[in-house]
Design an enzyme around this catalytic site. Sequence first.
Site, PDB file in Angstrom:
ATOM      1  N   CYS A   1      -6.480  -4.257   2.811  1.00 47.66           N
ATOM      2  CA  CYS A   1      -5.642  -5.470   3.253  1.00 47.66           C
ATOM      3  C   CYS A   1      -6.412  -5.823   4.188  1.00 47.66           C
ATOM      4  CB  CYS A   1      -4.215  -4.888   3.491  1.00 47.66           C
ATOM      5  SG  CYS A   1      -4.075  -3.808   5.004  1.00 47.66           S
TER       6      CYS A   1
ATOM      7  N   ARG B   1       0.755  -1.214  -0.197  1.00 46.73           N
ATOM      8  CA  ARG B   1      -0.066  -0.040   0.054  1.00 46.73           C
ATOM      9  C   ARG B   1       0.977   1.447  -0.061  1.00 46.73           C
ATOM     10  NH1 ARG B   1      -4.167   0.681   0.898  1.00 46.73           N
ATOM     11  NH2 ARG B   1      -3.955   2.658   2.179  1.00 46.73           N
TER      12      ARG B   1
ATOM     13  N   LEU C   1      -7.894  10.789   1.827  1.00 46.38           N
ATOM     14  CA  LEU C   1      -7.327  11.989   2.358  1.00 46.38           C
ATOM     15  C   LEU C   1      -6.011  12.451   1.693  1.00 46.38           C
ATOM     16  CD1 LEU C   1      -7.335  11.077   6.252  1.00 46.38           C
ATOM     17  CD2 LEU C   1      -8.976  12.344   5.239  1.00 46.38           C
TER      18      LEU C   1
ATOM     19  N   ARG D   1      -8.501   0.693   4.225  1.00 49.14           N
ATOM     20  CA  ARG D   1      -7.268   1.559   3.982  1.00 49.14           C
ATOM     21  C   ARG D   1      -7.597   2.281   2.744  1.00 49.14           C
ATOM     22  NH1 ARG D   1      -2.620  -1.151   5.621  1.00 49.14           N
ATOM     23  NH2 ARG D   1      -1.709   0.690   5.743  1.00 49.14           N
ATOM     24  N   PRO D   2      -8.690   3.142   2.929  1.00 50.03           N
ATOM     25  CA  PRO D   2      -8.804   4.244   1.688  1.00 50.03           C
ATOM     26  C   PRO D   2      -7.766   5.258   1.632  1.00 50.03           C
ATOM     27  CG  PRO D   2     -10.203   4.719   3.436  1.00 50.03           C
ATOM     28  CD  PRO D   2      -9.521   3.409   3.799  1.00 50.03           C
ATOM     29  N   VAL D   3      -7.774   6.062   0.346  1.00 52.58           N
ATOM     30  CA  VAL D   3      -6.739   6.977   0.235  1.00 52.58           C
ATOM     31  C   VAL D   3      -7.406   8.541  -0.207  1.00 52.58           C
ATOM     32  CG1 VAL D   3      -4.967   5.570  -0.669  1.00 52.58           C
ATOM     33  CG2 VAL D   3      -6.601   6.394  -2.263  1.00 52.58           C
TER      34      VAL D   3
HETATM   35  C1  EPZ Z   1       1.317   4.138   7.960  1.00 50.44           C
HETATM   36  O1  EPZ Z   1       0.220   3.434   7.357  1.00 50.44           O
HETATM   37  C2  EPZ Z   1       2.094   2.973   8.434  1.00 50.44           C
HETATM   38  N1  EPZ Z   1       2.585   2.362   6.991  1.00 50.44           N
HETATM   39  C3  EPZ Z   1       1.382   1.677   9.098  1.00 50.44           C
HETATM   40  O2  EPZ Z   1       2.315   0.735   9.231  1.00 50.44           O
HETATM   41  C4  EPZ Z   1       0.784   2.375  10.371  1.00 50.44           C
HETATM   42  O3  EPZ Z   1       0.025   1.328  10.981  1.00 50.44           O
HETATM   43  C5  EPZ Z   1      -0.125   3.635  10.304  1.00 50.44           C
HETATM   44  O4  EPZ Z   1       0.843   4.611   9.379  1.00 50.44           O
HETATM   45  C6  EPZ Z   1      -0.422   4.307  11.464  1.00 50.44           C
HETATM   46  O5  EPZ Z   1       0.499   4.534  12.060  1.00 50.44           O
HETATM   47  C7  EPZ Z   1       3.704   2.905   6.581  1.00 50.44           C
HETATM   48  O6  EPZ Z   1       4.160   4.231   7.046  1.00 50.44           O
HETATM   49  C8  EPZ Z   1       4.258   2.468   5.408  1.00 50.44           C
HETATM   50  P1  EPZ Z   1      -2.732   6.305   8.112  1.00 50.44           P
HETATM   51  P2  EPZ Z   1      -0.968   4.612   6.766  1.00 50.44           P
HETATM   52  O7  EPZ Z   1      -3.007   6.921   6.789  1.00 50.44           O
HETATM   53  O8  EPZ Z   1      -0.176   5.791   6.347  1.00 50.44           O
HETATM   54  C9  EPZ Z   1      -7.429   5.986   7.442  1.00 50.44           C
HETATM   55  C10 EPZ Z   1       2.990  -1.447   9.321  1.00 50.44           C
HETATM   56  O9  EPZ Z   1       2.806  -2.444  10.123  1.00 50.44           O
HETATM   57  N2  EPZ Z   1      -7.523   6.614   6.326  1.00 50.44           N
HETATM   58  O10 EPZ Z   1      -2.250   7.048   9.146  1.00 50.44           O
HETATM   59  O11 EPZ Z   1      -1.587   3.794   5.458  1.00 50.44           O
HETATM   60  C11 EPZ Z   1      -6.852   4.662   7.521  1.00 50.44           C
HETATM   61  O12 EPZ Z   1      -7.670   3.402   7.133  1.00 50.44           O
HETATM   62  C12 EPZ Z   1       1.992  -0.633   8.843  1.00 50.44           C
HETATM   63  O13 EPZ Z   1       4.202  -1.025   9.377  1.00 50.44           O
HETATM   64  C13 EPZ Z   1      -8.344   6.950   5.648  1.00 50.44           C
HETATM   65  O14 EPZ Z   1      -9.327   6.868   5.951  1.00 50.44           O
HETATM   66  O15 EPZ Z   1      -1.853   4.920   7.950  1.00 50.44           O
HETATM   67  C14 EPZ Z   1      -6.722   4.306   8.925  1.00 50.44           C
HETATM   68  O16 EPZ Z   1      -7.889   3.822   9.800  1.00 50.44           O
HETATM   69  C15 EPZ Z   1       0.640  -1.160   8.784  1.00 50.44           C
HETATM   70  N3  EPZ Z   1      -8.006   7.777   4.515  1.00 50.44           N
HETATM   71  C16 EPZ Z   1      -6.152   5.666   9.634  1.00 50.44           C
HETATM   72  O17 EPZ Z   1      -6.743   6.606   8.824  1.00 50.44           O
HETATM   73  C17 EPZ Z   1      -6.877   7.992   3.941  1.00 50.44           C
HETATM   74  O18 EPZ Z   1      -6.788   8.585   2.840  1.00 50.44           O
HETATM   75  C18 EPZ Z   1      -4.661   6.027   9.905  1.00 50.44           C
HETATM   76  O19 EPZ Z   1      -4.165   5.646   8.432  1.00 50.44           O
HETATM   77  C19 EPZ Z   1      -5.736   7.370   4.659  1.00 50.44           C
HETATM   78  C20 EPZ Z   1      -5.942   7.024   6.004  1.00 50.44           C
END
Ligand code: EPZ
Length: 420
Positions: A118, A94, A127, A123-125
């Site tokens: 996953c 991702r 934002l 894991r939407p994008v």
């Molecule tokens: C990063 O993922 C890390 N991955 C994750 O580590 C980590 O768990 C996560 O940050 C939280 O700390 C990397 O850095 C490569 P988020 P990321 O965007 O950026 C929601 C590991 O095990 N969200 O902070 O994808 C999302 O679904 C991995 O090393 C939206 O809704 O995490 C989640 O519920 C797993 N829309 C929350 O926000 C979006 O556009 C936090 O996600 C983006 C996210």
Amino acid sequence: MDSIKIRGPGPLKGCISIAGAKNACLALMPAALLTDQPLTLTNTPRLSDITTMTRLLQSVGVEVRSSQEGRVLTMRARQLINRQADYNIVRKMRASILVLGPLLARTGRAAVSLPGGCAIGARPVNLHLQALTRLGAEIQLDNGYIEATANSGLRGAIIEFPSVSVGATENVLMAACLAAGTTEIRNAAREPEIIDLANCLDSMGARIHGAGTHTITVEGVPTLAGGTHSVIPDRIELGTYMLAGAIAGGELMLEGGRLDLVGKFVEKLAEAGVGVSEAEGRIHVQRNSDRLLPVNVVTEPYPGFPTDLQAQMMAAMTLADGVSRIEENVFENRFMHAPELMRMGARIEVSGGKAKVTGVDTLRGAPVMATDLRASVSLILAGLAAEGTTTVNRIYHLDRGYEQIEDKLSACGADIRRIA
Ligand code: EPZ
């Protein structure tokens, strides 16, 4: 499909070196797209996710040279031949979405496959896309691809995130470096990996202020230079091995890690009865008694308890002397390790994002299934303390985030080996 066999229980005693941070490196590598000069990263971890990101960057025309047995990566995006991040690579990881912002900022066009969900959630994008749109990008979704264009370049803007997102903060931080004017990112993620990325970008000539706080300001510049940057040590790997010492007993010396990156987590360990001290750059971990104490955990964005250590903490709490309550607030489905731990005799009741863990006297070894990276390692930790043999299957998940885990643990006395 490889598996890992562990015979427990047994204490750990010895020294483990902590590698560079996977989640810092996965954001630092796409930064090379922002310049036609070489960007060299040192202290890079040798993980399959880094190989995947290398392949993704090469697929858009970045020259990548690895040296010192994968500890140093030099990347150069001299000219970008392709602006599409292919589904076949993106679906594996991702973090591929992190090429979207830099590709768009450098070339005015980018197409990245929608990453898809996953095991731990949808894991939407959204934002990421909303933030880039605020910088002036036109974004279409076309047969599973995000098609982004910015023909007249990106323009600085105020971006207010409705909820904290590490990846979206990283994506827009990189894009804003080359936008015309000033960008203000509000409700930004404050993880150490954000600070590490900002430090690297600053060394390339970016003008970033406030990384690590709720509000980051970026003054756009026309171009960035190359640079050399050392990846911060992996705080999640560090926390994982601290919990290995906690659950298995004995004493571990962890070198190359940084305690300041795992602040609140160390307080939780102390509450559970684990002594942590630091001397001469080495972190000493030792359980204070022969049974851990129960603790309550609520996962939150940094500096709260890291969601990436929740599964490992749950494994340790299955043997604590009492009831622990764990609340997972970051991802909607991150308790898949619970049923596998229950196969080993753990007593866990899951309801939505909350889990009640009632400590038991012993865990029994069993064949278990890894479902995602951190769930896999929580099963390894449980296997270290369980009576008998635990076989963890589908450990390709594990190789994404932990370098030679079986070598590091067997060097400290664990009876653990990989079965091809
Ligand atoms: C990063 O993922 C890390 N991955 C994750 O580590 C980590 O768990 C996560 O940050 C939280 O700390 C990397 O850095 C490569 P988020 P990321 O965007 O950026 C929601 C590991 O095990 N969200 O902070 O994808 C999302 O679904 C991995 O090393 C939206 O809704 O995490 C989640 O519920 C797993 N829309 C929350 O926000 C979006 O556009 C936090 O996600 C983006 C996210």
